[in-house]
Design an enzyme around this catalytic site. Sequence first.
Site, short mmCIF file in Angstrom:
data_model
loop_
_atom_site.label_atom_id
_atom_site.label_comp_id
_atom_site.label_asym_id
_atom_site.label_seq_id
_atom_site.Cartn_x
_atom_site.Cartn_y
_atom_site.Cartn_z
N TYR A 1 0.95 -1.34 0.02
CA TYR A 1 -0.02 0.19 -0.13
C TYR A 1 0.77 1.06 0.10
CZ TYR A 1 -5.09 -0.80 0.17
OH TYR A 1 -6.22 -1.16 -0.14
N GLU B 1 -0.49 4.66 -0.34
CA GLU B 1 -1.17 6.02 -0.53
C GLU B 1 -0.68 7.38 -0.30
OE1 GLU B 1 -5.20 5.89 1.20
OE2 GLU B 1 -5.43 4.07 0.43
N ASP C 1 -6.80 15.43 -23.13
CA ASP C 1 -6.65 14.09 -22.85
C ASP C 1 -5.87 13.52 -24.23
OD1 ASP C 1 -6.96 11.40 -22.91
OD2 ASP C 1 -9.11 11.66 -22.15
N THR D 1 -3.29 7.46 -20.89
CA THR D 1 -3.16 6.46 -20.78
C THR D 1 -1.71 6.13 -21.09
OG1 THR D 1 -4.11 5.66 -22.71
CG2 THR D 1 -5.66 5.54 -20.77
N LYS E 1 -1.32 2.71 -24.93
CA LYS E 1 -1.98 2.86 -26.20
C LYS E 1 -0.79 3.07 -27.41
CE LYS E 1 -6.81 4.32 -25.29
NZ LYS E 1 -6.89 4.50 -23.92
N ARG F 1 -0.90 -1.19 -18.82
CA ARG F 1 -2.09 -0.37 -18.68
C ARG F 1 -2.26 0.49 -17.75
NH1 ARG F 1 -5.51 -2.70 -21.90
NH2 ARG F 1 -7.08 -1.18 -21.46
N1 DSN Z 1 -11.35 2.27 -24.70
C1 DSN Z 1 -10.30 3.19 -25.30
C2 DSN Z 1 -10.64 3.23 -26.96
O1 DSN Z 1 -10.56 2.21 -27.57
O2 DSN Z 1 -10.43 4.31 -27.40
C3 DSN Z 1 -10.58 4.68 -24.74
O3 DSN Z 1 -11.17 4.79 -23.35
#
Ligand code: DSN
Length: 478
Positions: A64, A66, A241, A270, A273, A279
């Site tokens: 943990y 925090e 974003d 994120t 991607k 992730r």
């Molecule tokens: N789920 C992602 C996507 O496929 O674009 C974005 O949240």
Amino acid sequence: MSRNAESTAFRSALEVVRGVEPRVADAIAAELADQRESLKLIASENYASPATLLAMGNWFSDKYAEGTVGRRFYAGCQNVDTVEALAAEHARELFGASHAYVQPHSGIDANLVAFWAILADRVESPALRKAQARQVNDLTEADWFALRRELGNQRMLGMSLDAGGHLTHGFRPNISGKMFDQRSYGTDPATGLIDYDRVDEAAREFKPLILVAGYSAYPRKVNFRIMREIADSVGATFMVDMAHFAGLVAGKVFTGDFDPVPHAHIVTTTTHKSLRGPRGGMVLCGPELADQVDRGCPMVLGGPLPHVMAAKAVALAEARRPDFADYAQRIVDNAQALADGLLRRGATLVTGGTDNHLVLIDVSGYGLTGRQAEQALLDSGIVTNRNSVPQDPNGAWYTSGIRIGTPALTTRGLGAAEMDATAELIHTVLSQTTPGTGPDGAPSKAKYVLDPAVAESVGKQAADLLTPFPLYPSVDLA
Ligand code: DSN
């Protein structure tokens, strides 16, 4: 790192798991086999490196932590501090940001942290100031009531869903749509492009607290300098974003007006991607919002995931290497080759092409819904996802679009020639699929007819296309 070491690491890990629950070990091995065999064109997916994957499977998961580096609510966080500080340092250096917060577990979490930071910084509320000054016990019931009233219904302006915006930018199926009074800006119906004059008009009329840019299905660059000017002209905080295109920013394909970091007050992303990490999520900002952002856990987030922060540090270190810039450029070159191949074969593309990592096909040109097209492609070994197109007559469930992206196939090493072959396979499936009918004989938006021999032949060709580009060539589980 020798190939042998990576094979040994994954094989040993599976052997240990198999000793407790063999079905889990089998499912993990089956996932690798499936990923190896499929032509993955999901624009938001990728393949993280073995080092990134291996950094996640360890005892950091037991801790943990925090709070933030050096200021934890639990003792014994010195090693977590090390990996969190490293991940943040790599993120700052990679993106040229003054502050990086690497704890968010996902993109939605990163956005919630950003929303909280902006609200806490911008909303005039004496009760909130008291709460922030850690005088929570001094707050009366009336203060708490005022605090909730003052924080609620603040205004957000973001890109509309059917133009490619994201659910977390104030849309009702998401918590952000319940928290904020949201309006959206779309795209020009003739070109499919963002019309900055219209965004400016909407901002002047609506006067949002937050102007959001960023998308999950817009195949073009966004001029963040212009968006910042619009935000400044109405006193809005400008949030970007960049979840989908963070890898293109990291790899310096998006620079100048198209790099969000120097223009936005706050940037979320994120890490899994186009950035090709584990992730997870991340927030970048300047010094003004840093303190609020660092309150993300426990304000908004559950306990940080130190094992994932360790993997973020590894992936961000990889993205700082010179070859990542080459990778990022190849993602865009591949998307453009795929778009060109589809256009030459007669497909209709939203905006007529791409200058990022994704292509949006309007499959109504083939007489199909997105759902029919998605399933027919899946039957043929091609993994995509359906997506709305601007002013979509089929709504968000059936849709009229197929979104395809190149980060994953580019990681495998496929190039322009294979993108053209992929365009041929997609066109073959879509042009040979016809809409089906429901049990009552009425036209269906879900059913479709595709000769199984065509699906089989395309599936075989897709597999052949992948053969020279093995996925995780360093990992042999046999
Ligand atoms: N789920 C992602 C996507 O496929 O674009 C974005 O949240």
